[in-house]
Design a protein around this motif. Structure first.
Motif, PDB file in Angstrom:
ATOM      1  N   TYR A  45      74.651  -5.448  29.326  1.00 57.96           N
ATOM      2  CA  TYR A  45      75.867  -4.997  29.952  1.00 57.96           C
ATOM      3  C   TYR A  45      76.108  -6.177  31.308  1.00 57.96           C
ATOM      4  CZ  TYR A  45      75.670  -0.387  28.092  1.00 57.96           C
ATOM      5  OH  TYR A  45      75.602   0.664  27.168  1.00 57.96           O
ATOM      6  N   LYS A  46      77.430  -6.283  31.370  1.00 58.64           N
ATOM      7  CA  LYS A  46      77.790  -7.347  32.315  1.00 58.64           C
ATOM      8  C   LYS A  46      78.652  -6.516  33.223  1.00 58.64           C
ATOM      9  CE  LYS A  46      78.849 -11.990  33.209  1.00 58.64           C
ATOM     10  NZ  LYS A  46      79.016 -13.270  32.393  1.00 58.64           N
ATOM     11  N   ILE A  47      78.177  -6.653  34.624  1.00 54.54           N
ATOM     12  CA  ILE A  47      78.802  -5.661  35.688  1.00 54.54           C
ATOM     13  C   ILE A  47      79.358  -6.618  36.830  1.00 54.54           C
ATOM     14  CG2 ILE A  47      78.564  -3.944  37.468  1.00 54.54           C
ATOM     15  CD1 ILE A  47      75.750  -4.113  34.719  1.00 54.54           C
ATOM     16  N   ILE A  48      80.628  -6.840  37.059  1.00 52.90           N
ATOM     17  CA  ILE A  48      81.171  -7.454  38.162  1.00 52.90           C
ATOM     18  C   ILE A  48      81.570  -6.790  39.293  1.00 52.90           C
ATOM     19  CG2 ILE A  48      83.052  -9.284  38.635  1.00 52.90           C
ATOM     20  CD1 ILE A  48      82.854 -10.166  35.677  1.00 52.90           C
TER      21      ILE A  48
ATOM     22  N   VAL B 196      72.554  -0.743  40.338  1.00 57.17           N
ATOM     23  CA  VAL B 196      72.948  -1.014  38.962  1.00 57.17           C
ATOM     24  C   VAL B 196      71.809  -0.615  38.106  1.00 57.17           C
ATOM     25  CG1 VAL B 196      73.481  -2.892  36.978  1.00 57.17           C
ATOM     26  CG2 VAL B 196      74.623  -2.635  39.143  1.00 57.17           C
ATOM     27  N   ILE B 197      70.380  -1.258  38.755  1.00 60.00           N
ATOM     28  CA  ILE B 197      69.192  -1.063  37.908  1.00 60.00           C
ATOM     29  C   ILE B 197      68.802   0.580  38.217  1.00 60.00           C
ATOM     30  CG2 ILE B 197      66.691  -1.453  38.294  1.00 60.00           C
ATOM     31  CD1 ILE B 197      67.574  -4.137  39.187  1.00 60.00           C
ATOM     32  N   GLU B 198      69.201   1.219  39.157  1.00 60.73           N
ATOM     33  CA  GLU B 198      69.041   2.761  39.390  1.00 60.73           C
ATOM     34  C   GLU B 198      69.572   3.481  38.236  1.00 60.73           C
ATOM     35  OE1 GLU B 198      69.852   4.164  43.054  1.00 60.73           O
ATOM     36  OE2 GLU B 198      68.485   2.847  44.090  1.00 60.73           O
ATOM     37  N   VAL B 199      70.996   3.012  38.069  1.00 61.06           N
ATOM     38  CA  VAL B 199      71.737   3.762  36.905  1.00 61.06           C
ATOM     39  C   VAL B 199      71.039   3.356  35.405  1.00 61.06           C
ATOM     40  CG1 VAL B 199      73.863   3.915  35.498  1.00 61.06           C
ATOM     41  CG2 VAL B 199      73.887   3.777  38.091  1.00 61.06           C
TER      42      VAL B 199
ATOM     43  N   TYR C  73      63.421  -3.713  34.294  1.00 61.85           N
ATOM     44  CA  TYR C  73      64.579  -4.611  33.925  1.00 61.85           C
ATOM     45  C   TYR C  73      64.519  -5.621  34.737  1.00 61.85           C
ATOM     46  CZ  TYR C  73      66.265  -0.601  31.438  1.00 61.85           C
ATOM     47  OH  TYR C  73      66.312   0.402  30.228  1.00 61.85           O
ATOM     48  N   SER C  74      65.049  -6.903  34.463  1.00 60.87           N
ATOM     49  CA  SER C  74      64.915  -8.159  35.288  1.00 60.87           C
ATOM     50  C   SER C  74      66.403  -8.556  35.033  1.00 60.87           C
ATOM     51  CB  SER C  74      64.126  -9.275  34.829  1.00 60.87           C
ATOM     52  OG  SER C  74      62.684  -8.834  34.828  1.00 60.87           O
ATOM     53  N   PRO C  75      67.435  -8.251  35.764  1.00 58.09           N
ATOM     54  CA  PRO C  75      68.762  -8.580  35.812  1.00 58.09           C
ATOM     55  C   PRO C  75      69.039 -10.063  36.058  1.00 58.09           C
ATOM     56  CG  PRO C  75      68.495  -7.443  37.485  1.00 58.09           C
ATOM     57  CD  PRO C  75      67.265  -7.282  37.049  1.00 58.09           C
ATOM     58  N   THR C  76      69.824 -10.683  35.484  1.00 56.85           N
ATOM     59  CA  THR C  76      70.608 -12.039  35.771  1.00 56.85           C
ATOM     60  C   THR C  76      71.777 -11.808  36.734  1.00 56.85           C
ATOM     61  OG1 THR C  76      69.821 -12.925  33.706  1.00 56.85           O
ATOM     62  CG2 THR C  76      71.445 -14.153  34.985  1.00 56.85           C
ATOM     63  N   VAL C  77      71.544 -12.211  37.777  1.00 56.79           N
ATOM     64  CA  VAL C  77      72.392 -12.132  38.852  1.00 56.79           C
ATOM     65  C   VAL C  77      72.996 -13.541  39.164  1.00 56.79           C
ATOM     66  CG1 VAL C  77      73.160 -11.493  41.369  1.00 56.79           C
ATOM     67  CG2 VAL C  77      71.402 -10.167  39.957  1.00 56.79           C
TER      68      VAL C  77
ATOM     69  N   LYS D 200      80.976 -16.206  47.139  1.00 58.08           N
ATOM     70  CA  LYS D 200      80.001 -14.945  47.223  1.00 58.08           C
ATOM     71  C   LYS D 200      80.694 -13.950  47.495  1.00 58.08           C
ATOM     72  CE  LYS D 200      75.987 -17.512  48.296  1.00 58.08           C
ATOM     73  NZ  LYS D 200      74.506 -17.500  48.088  1.00 58.08           N
ATOM     74  N   LYS D 201      82.152 -13.623  47.221  1.00 59.36           N
ATOM     75  CA  LYS D 201      82.970 -12.756  47.254  1.00 59.36           C
ATOM     76  C   LYS D 201      82.766 -11.797  46.150  1.00 59.36           C
ATOM     77  CE  LYS D 201      87.883 -11.250  47.697  1.00 59.36           C
ATOM     78  NZ  LYS D 201      89.010 -11.727  47.728  1.00 59.36           N
ATOM     79  N   TYR D 202      82.191 -12.198  44.963  1.00 63.41           N
ATOM     80  CA  TYR D 202      81.748 -11.348  43.977  1.00 63.41           C
ATOM     81  C   TYR D 202      80.556 -11.715  43.106  1.00 63.41           C
ATOM     82  CZ  TYR D 202      86.610 -10.011  43.866  1.00 63.41           C
ATOM     83  OH  TYR D 202      87.934  -9.660  44.403  1.00 63.41           O
ATOM     84  N   CYS D 203      79.904 -10.931  42.512  1.00 61.99           N
ATOM     85  CA  CYS D 203      78.661 -11.161  41.752  1.00 61.99           C
ATOM     86  C   CYS D 203      78.831 -10.695  40.349  1.00 61.99           C
ATOM     87  CB  CYS D 203      77.254 -10.925  42.621  1.00 61.99           C
ATOM     88  SG  CYS D 203      76.912  -9.063  42.573  1.00 61.99           S
ATOM     89  N   SER D 204      78.033 -11.264  39.447  1.00 66.21           N
ATOM     90  CA  SER D 204      77.951 -10.736  38.338  1.00 66.21           C
ATOM     91  C   SER D 204      76.680 -10.301  37.850  1.00 66.21           C
ATOM     92  CB  SER D 204      78.528 -12.014  37.541  1.00 66.21           C
ATOM     93  OG  SER D 204      78.057 -11.685  36.113  1.00 66.21           O
ATOM     94  N   ILE D 205      76.257  -9.250  37.419  1.00 62.73           N
ATOM     95  CA  ILE D 205      74.990  -8.871  37.151  1.00 62.73           C
ATOM     96  C   ILE D 205      74.809  -8.538  35.357  1.00 62.73           C
ATOM     97  CG2 ILE D 205      73.031  -7.141  37.447  1.00 62.73           C
ATOM     98  CD1 ILE D 205      74.511  -6.423  40.057  1.00 62.73           C
ATOM     99  N   SER D 206      74.000  -9.252  34.669  1.00 61.03           N
ATOM    100  CA  SER D 206      73.828  -9.034  33.471  1.00 61.03           C
ATOM    101  C   SER D 206      72.531  -8.284  33.316  1.00 61.03           C
ATOM    102  CB  SER D 206      73.786 -10.482  32.706  1.00 61.03           C
ATOM    103  OG  SER D 206      75.077 -11.001  32.748  1.00 61.03           O
ATOM    104  N   ILE D 207      72.477  -7.199  32.490  1.00 60.28           N
ATOM    105  CA  ILE D 207      71.366  -6.503  32.447  1.00 60.28           C
ATOM    106  C   ILE D 207      71.140  -6.039  30.751  1.00 60.28           C
ATOM    107  CG2 ILE D 207      72.267  -4.331  33.185  1.00 60.28           C
ATOM    108  CD1 ILE D 207      69.495  -3.669  34.362  1.00 60.28           C
ATOM    109  N   THR D 208      69.957  -6.276  30.041  1.00 58.61           N
ATOM    110  CA  THR D 208      69.723  -6.077  28.794  1.00 58.61           C
ATOM    111  C   THR D 208      69.052  -4.967  28.694  1.00 58.61           C
ATOM    112  OG1 THR D 208      69.888  -8.425  28.319  1.00 58.61           O
ATOM    113  CG2 THR D 208      68.891  -7.003  26.489  1.00 58.61           C
ATOM    114  N   ILE D 209      69.498  -3.776  27.919  1.00 57.58           N
ATOM    115  CA  ILE D 209      69.116  -2.391  27.846  1.00 57.58           C
ATOM    116  C   ILE D 209      69.124  -2.103  26.275  1.00 57.58           C
ATOM    117  CG2 ILE D 209      69.713  -0.015  28.271  1.00 57.58           C
ATOM    118  CD1 ILE D 209      71.050  -0.975  30.460  1.00 57.58           C
TER     119      ILE D 209
END
Length: 87
Positions: free
Chosen positions: A17-20, A31-34, A43-47, A53-62
């Motif tokens: 999942y990629k969350i922006i 994001v990790i709590e959900v 989980y070790s998300p990639t950030v 630094k106005k936005y960040c992208s979090i990739s988490i594999t589930i």
């Protein structure tokens, strides 16, 4: 072609999942709590941050067990206050 997502997946399935969103306080933790709530795991998300630094992208594999987990995760990740997009 009328192929549905459920027809393309074989469960259990590893999905990324990629969350922006805007990197406000606890955004990454939310994001990790959900993810933990729906599918407990380590989980070790990639950030990644935008250049200003106005936005960040979090990739988490589930690893999801069924299509219902896929849908619930997508919906609940979308409900996080600072999320702009989930895919």
């Amino acid at each position: 072609m009328n192929t549905k997502l459920v027809d393309l997946l074989v469960f259990p399935e590893s999905m990324t999942y990629k969350i922006i969103g805007t990197p406000k306080i606890n955004f990454i933790n939310q994001v990790i709590e959900v993810a933990q709530y729906h599918v407990p795991g380590d989980y070790s998300p990639t950030v990644l941050y935008s250049s200003r630094k106005k936005y960040c992208s979090i990739s988490i594999t589930i690893i999801v067990k069924n299509i219902h987990e896929v849908e619930r995760l997508y919906n609940d990740l979308s409900k996080i206050k600072n999320v702009r997009m989930v895919f």
